[in-house]
Design a protein around this motif. Structure first.
Motif, PDB file in Angstrom:
ATOM      1  N   GLN A   1      -1.090  20.580  -3.599  1.00 31.96           N
ATOM      2  CA  GLN A   1      -1.953  19.462  -3.894  1.00 31.96           C
ATOM      3  C   GLN A   1      -3.076  19.576  -4.696  1.00 31.96           C
ATOM      4  O   GLN A   1      -3.994  20.645  -4.244  1.00 31.96           O
ATOM      5  CB  GLN A   1      -2.160  18.703  -2.752  1.00 31.96           C
ATOM      6  CG  GLN A   1      -2.733  17.212  -2.823  1.00 31.96           C
ATOM      7  CD  GLN A   1      -2.962  16.268  -1.725  1.00 31.96           C
ATOM      8  OE1 GLN A   1      -2.127  16.250  -1.000  1.00 31.96           O
ATOM      9  NE2 GLN A   1      -4.235  15.500  -1.814  1.00 31.96           N
ATOM     10  N   ILE A   2      -3.291  18.867  -5.917  1.00 33.55           N
ATOM     11  CA  ILE A   2      -4.650  19.227  -6.685  1.00 33.55           C
ATOM     12  C   ILE A   2      -5.497  17.892  -6.629  1.00 33.55           C
ATOM     13  O   ILE A   2      -6.709  17.757  -7.063  1.00 33.55           O
ATOM     14  CB  ILE A   2      -4.551  19.755  -7.948  1.00 33.55           C
ATOM     15  CG1 ILE A   2      -3.436  19.093  -8.832  1.00 33.55           C
ATOM     16  CG2 ILE A   2      -3.874  21.164  -7.841  1.00 33.55           C
ATOM     17  CD1 ILE A   2      -3.248  19.464 -10.361  1.00 33.55           C
ATOM     18  N   SER A   3      -4.587  16.479  -6.450  1.00 37.32           N
ATOM     19  CA  SER A   3      -5.380  15.443  -6.835  1.00 37.32           C
ATOM     20  C   SER A   3      -4.549  14.326  -5.638  1.00 37.32           C
ATOM     21  O   SER A   3      -3.358  14.695  -5.483  1.00 37.32           O
ATOM     22  CB  SER A   3      -5.479  14.853  -8.122  1.00 37.32           C
ATOM     23  OG  SER A   3      -6.059  13.694  -8.215  1.00 37.32           O
ATOM     24  N   ASP A   4      -5.058  13.229  -5.569  1.00 35.95           N
ATOM     25  CA  ASP A   4      -4.427  12.158  -4.631  1.00 35.95           C
ATOM     26  C   ASP A   4      -5.147  10.794  -4.829  1.00 35.95           C
ATOM     27  O   ASP A   4      -6.070  10.826  -5.398  1.00 35.95           O
ATOM     28  CB  ASP A   4      -4.255  12.782  -3.178  1.00 35.95           C
ATOM     29  CG  ASP A   4      -5.591  12.440  -2.405  1.00 35.95           C
ATOM     30  OD1 ASP A   4      -6.603  12.545  -3.073  1.00 35.95           O
ATOM     31  OD2 ASP A   4      -5.758  12.512  -1.108  1.00 35.95           O
ATOM     32  N   GLY A   5      -4.509   9.775  -4.273  1.00 38.08           N
ATOM     33  CA  GLY A   5      -4.940   8.579  -4.435  1.00 38.08           C
ATOM     34  C   GLY A   5      -4.393   7.598  -3.276  1.00 38.08           C
ATOM     35  O   GLY A   5      -3.162   7.687  -3.276  1.00 38.08           O
ATOM     36  N   LEU A   6      -5.322   6.565  -2.819  1.00 41.68           N
ATOM     37  CA  LEU A   6      -4.687   5.421  -1.782  1.00 41.68           C
ATOM     38  C   LEU A   6      -4.685   4.147  -2.663  1.00 41.68           C
ATOM     39  O   LEU A   6      -5.461   4.009  -3.414  1.00 41.68           O
ATOM     40  CB  LEU A   6      -5.786   5.456  -0.738  1.00 41.68           C
ATOM     41  CG  LEU A   6      -5.730   6.538   0.326  1.00 41.68           C
ATOM     42  CD1 LEU A   6      -7.021   6.487   1.157  1.00 41.68           C
ATOM     43  CD2 LEU A   6      -4.394   6.485   1.323  1.00 41.68           C
ATOM     44  N   VAL A   7      -3.501   3.412  -2.445  1.00 40.98           N
ATOM     45  CA  VAL A   7      -3.411   2.140  -3.396  1.00 40.98           C
ATOM     46  C   VAL A   7      -3.174   1.049  -2.302  1.00 40.98           C
ATOM     47  O   VAL A   7      -2.483   1.029  -1.483  1.00 40.98           O
ATOM     48  CB  VAL A   7      -2.191   2.482  -4.222  1.00 40.98           C
ATOM     49  CG1 VAL A   7      -2.128   1.367  -5.100  1.00 40.98           C
ATOM     50  CG2 VAL A   7      -2.314   3.751  -5.015  1.00 40.98           C
ATOM     51  N   THR A   8      -3.961   0.123  -2.506  1.00 37.60           N
ATOM     52  CA  THR A   8      -3.891  -1.213  -2.078  1.00 37.60           C
ATOM     53  C   THR A   8      -3.446  -2.227  -3.123  1.00 37.60           C
ATOM     54  O   THR A   8      -4.359  -2.349  -4.058  1.00 37.60           O
ATOM     55  CB  THR A   8      -4.841  -1.803  -1.189  1.00 37.60           C
ATOM     56  OG1 THR A   8      -5.415  -0.862  -0.204  1.00 37.60           O
ATOM     57  CG2 THR A   8      -4.807  -3.015  -0.694  1.00 37.60           C
TER      58      THR A   8
ATOM     59  N   SER B   1       0.992  -1.158   0.006  1.00 41.16           N
ATOM     60  CA  SER B   1       0.008  -0.012  -0.110  1.00 41.16           C
ATOM     61  C   SER B   1       0.931   1.294   0.092  1.00 41.16           C
ATOM     62  O   SER B   1       2.161   1.148   0.621  1.00 41.16           O
ATOM     63  CB  SER B   1      -0.945  -0.133   1.363  1.00 41.16           C
ATOM     64  OG  SER B   1       0.003   0.104   2.544  1.00 41.16           O
ATOM     65  N   PHE B   2       0.361   2.573  -0.703  1.00 39.55           N
ATOM     66  CA  PHE B   2       1.157   3.650  -0.546  1.00 39.55           C
ATOM     67  C   PHE B   2       0.227   4.780  -0.932  1.00 39.55           C
ATOM     68  O   PHE B   2      -0.973   4.643  -1.110  1.00 39.55           O
ATOM     69  CB  PHE B   2       2.230   3.448  -1.513  1.00 39.55           C
ATOM     70  CG  PHE B   2       2.106   3.307  -3.119  1.00 39.55           C
ATOM     71  CD1 PHE B   2       1.702   4.287  -4.102  1.00 39.55           C
ATOM     72  CD2 PHE B   2       2.037   2.220  -3.229  1.00 39.55           C
ATOM     73  CE1 PHE B   2       1.352   4.095  -5.210  1.00 39.55           C
ATOM     74  CE2 PHE B   2       1.605   1.875  -4.775  1.00 39.55           C
ATOM     75  CZ  PHE B   2       1.448   2.812  -5.736  1.00 39.55           C
ATOM     76  N   TYR B   3       0.566   5.851  -0.708  1.00 41.88           N
ATOM     77  CA  TYR B   3      -0.244   7.140  -1.097  1.00 41.88           C
ATOM     78  C   TYR B   3       0.470   7.946  -1.978  1.00 41.88           C
ATOM     79  O   TYR B   3       1.644   8.004  -2.109  1.00 41.88           O
ATOM     80  CB  TYR B   3      -0.278   8.065   0.192  1.00 41.88           C
ATOM     81  CG  TYR B   3      -1.091   9.073   0.128  1.00 41.88           C
ATOM     82  CD1 TYR B   3      -2.395   9.261  -0.251  1.00 41.88           C
ATOM     83  CD2 TYR B   3      -0.630  10.538   0.961  1.00 41.88           C
ATOM     84  CE1 TYR B   3      -3.237  10.396  -0.081  1.00 41.88           C
ATOM     85  CE2 TYR B   3      -1.456  11.509   0.728  1.00 41.88           C
ATOM     86  CZ  TYR B   3      -2.531  11.606   0.417  1.00 41.88           C
ATOM     87  OH  TYR B   3      -3.207  12.699   0.147  1.00 41.88           O
ATOM     88  N   ILE B   4      -0.095   8.372  -3.088  1.00 42.08           N
ATOM     89  CA  ILE B   4       0.161   9.013  -4.014  1.00 42.08           C
ATOM     90  C   ILE B   4      -0.293  10.571  -4.264  1.00 42.08           C
ATOM     91  O   ILE B   4      -1.717  10.684  -4.114  1.00 42.08           O
ATOM     92  CB  ILE B   4       0.065   8.442  -5.520  1.00 42.08           C
ATOM     93  CG1 ILE B   4       0.914   9.099  -6.477  1.00 42.08           C
ATOM     94  CG2 ILE B   4      -1.281   8.069  -5.900  1.00 42.08           C
ATOM     95  CD1 ILE B   4       1.201   8.567  -7.828  1.00 42.08           C
ATOM     96  N   ARG B   5       0.394  11.686  -4.142  1.00 37.94           N
ATOM     97  CA  ARG B   5      -0.206  12.840  -4.532  1.00 37.94           C
ATOM     98  C   ARG B   5       0.209  13.658  -5.630  1.00 37.94           C
ATOM     99  O   ARG B   5       1.355  13.270  -6.058  1.00 37.94           O
ATOM    100  CB  ARG B   5       0.216  13.768  -3.475  1.00 37.94           C
ATOM    101  CG  ARG B   5       0.083  13.339  -2.044  1.00 37.94           C
ATOM    102  CD  ARG B   5      -0.004  14.327  -0.825  1.00 37.94           C
ATOM    103  NE  ARG B   5       1.295  14.917  -1.090  1.00 37.94           N
ATOM    104  CZ  ARG B   5       1.452  16.187  -0.595  1.00 37.94           C
ATOM    105  NH1 ARG B   5       0.445  16.987  -0.055  1.00 37.94           N
ATOM    106  NH2 ARG B   5       2.557  16.839  -0.660  1.00 37.94           N
TER     107      ARG B   5
END
Length: 504
Positions: free
Chosen positions: A421-428, A405-409
């Protein structure tokens, strides 16, 4: 012109089908006429709710009966409050009660933000015959949508919510005043150190809620539930949300579902806002303010045009309005569209690679990193690029690599300003979602106008565990050092949906 007085009635009773009585405040013109109803159902108290986006008195002055009701178990209303329960039948019963009041017509619309937006959805699912329109702000369709994001529990949000709900629960208990005062003292003490609560493990055993006697409430908020699919035919609905709103993806999906049912009766407006009060995390100019949106007036003005169309059948131009109104950051202008997402011929998909080899697109991303963050920044744009939609990352991951898992901005880096920051996502990551070693990640939707000289930055970190928790407290976060090589493989790319006709 003769002024008209307003009549406010407090604690008007409304009996539900199971005998529980809910109480509402009614606001109306003090005359003998009948008016359509605008209903909102709230969890934070009909007498204390902050209607910052909406001017109730203006709605009344324009010829509506406004009814503000405490939902079941909250403040004046009887019964036990269980989040996201009873709202279908209670919403239906309230609407049918409202149209039989002596000062109302047979048409009702609902409005409100956050949980009050959910009560609109729930009531509409029950298909009350007199519900004529909705105006949800920050829409969610279920408890799961409220408490979870992409399989992660939004632990900060549910802790904040549970604490905010607890005060009224304690106040309504039948107990000695001294004991009640003691419980409130402990609640306020915990609220003073909420930051420590966000990092408590395991979250299910967080002691504050058991001690305050609201463990069942907290358990209800944090437990997973089936993801609901839309099972209603939407009445005419005006969806309003913000690019920085937790509910953005749910609002966009609801709008898409509604327009598939009937494309002519639903509108969408997305501004540069966050939170229930439509706040701006950055200064985006006069036309982004909720009192002067798109130079078309306040939120209340937009609501009135919508309600006048569907409750009074006024031909006021709503039918000719752009179906989608988007605020484009970077240029700070509003963009009118026919659909969401943009039609296929109105956008192109621009890929960025994380390698230094030449690609069809001239903007390669370059890497800098430390042990806590991977950072990639683009070369400056040579011309205008207007991002409208959801950016995506296609990450090349080999089977067996320790990536969980990680977090991307995604950040905009203006030529003459600081990055934000204008967008983000959480990843599993799991084997089930890998498509031939490729992980496809969609970030949150956004509208941003990159000028010549602007750049984009991509930051990858571990999931911020003071905000989000995975399903299992034993889950292991990805090693960023192990993750780094994945970005430099041939098939890894970052893709921006770029409008073919940018604003000027």
């Amino acid at each position: 012109m003769m002024s008209r007085s307003l009549l406010i009635e407090k604690d008007v009773p409304c009996r539900m089908r199971d005998g529980v009585t809910l109480y509402a405040n009614s606001y109306r013109l003090n005359d003998q006429n009948t008016y359509p109803v605008l209903l909102t159902r709230v969890i934070d108290g009909k007498d204390s709710h902050l209607f910052r986006p909406t001017d109730l008195m203006k709605l009344v002055e324009k010829g509506y009966v406004v009814i503000v009701q405490d939902v079941r178990g909250r403040f004046a209303s009887e019964g036990t409050f269980t989040p996201f329960s009873h709202e279908e039948e209670d919403g239906f019963d309230t609407i049918e009660w409202a149209v039989h009041l002596p000062y109302t017509t047979n048409k009702v619309a609902m409005f409100g933000e956050a949980y009050s937006a959910y009560t609109q959805y729930a009531a509409a699912k029950a298909a009350p015959p007199h519900l004529s329109a909705l105006f949800p702000i920050h829409f969610v369709e279920s408890k799961q949508a409220f408490s979870h994001r992409n399989h992660f529990l939004n632990s900060k949000k549910v802790i904040d919510t549970a604490l905010s709900l607890t005060k009224n629960i304690i106040e309504k208990r039948e107990m000695e005043t001294e004991h009640k005062r003691d419980q409130l003292f402990h609640l306020f003490a915990y609220q003073d150190r909420q930051e420590a609560l966000y990092r408590y493990h395991p979250i299910q055993k967080l002691p504050v809620f058991k001690m305050l006697g609201v463990q069942d409430l907290f358990t209800t908020l944090i437990e997973t539930s089936p993801v609901e699919t839309d099972s209603l035919t939407y009445p005419p609905s005006y969806f309003l949300t913000g690019w920085f709103d937790d509910a953005l993806s749910h609002t966009l999906r609801a709008f898409q579902t509604a327009t598939k049912q009937d494309s002519d009766r639903h509108l969408l407006l997305v501004g540069p806002w966050t939170g229930n009060r439509l706040e701006m995390p950055q200064p985006f100019g006069y036309t982004a303010h909720i009192d002067s949106m798109a130079n078309g007036g306040s939120v209340t003005d937009f609501q009135l045009r919508w309600f006048d169309r569907w409750l009074k059948d006024e031909k006021n131009g709503v039918d000719e309005d752009a179906q989608v109104l988007l605020f484009v950051m970077g240029i700070n202008k509003w963009r009118k569209e026919k659909t969401w997402p943009l039609e296929q011929d109105e956008q192109r998909h621009v890929p960025f690679t994380f390698t230094t080899v030449e690609t069809p697109h001239p903007f390669s991303l370059m890497q800098s990193r430390d042990d806590k963050q991977l950072t990639f920044i683009s070369t400056p744009f040579q011309d205008i690029h207007e991002l409208i939609g959801a950016p995506s990352l296609e990450l090349d991951i080999n089977q067996g690599e320790k990536v969980e898992s990680f977090y991307i901005r995604l950040l905009a880096v203006p030529k003459d300003g600081a990055a934000f920051q204008i967008s983000d996502g959480l990843v599993t990551v799991s084997e089930e979602i890998l498509d031939e070693n490729t992980l496809k990640i969609e970030l949150s939707a956004v509208a941003y106008h990159f000028k010549t000289g602007d750049r984009i930055k991509v930051e990858v970190t571990n999931v911020p565990n003071h905000i989000y928790r995975p399903h299992s407290e034993s889950s292991v976060e990805s090693s960023l050092l192990a993750l780094a090589p994945c970005f430099f493989r041939q098939h890894t790319k970052f893709v921006l949906p770029i409008a073919t006709q940018p604003l000027r």
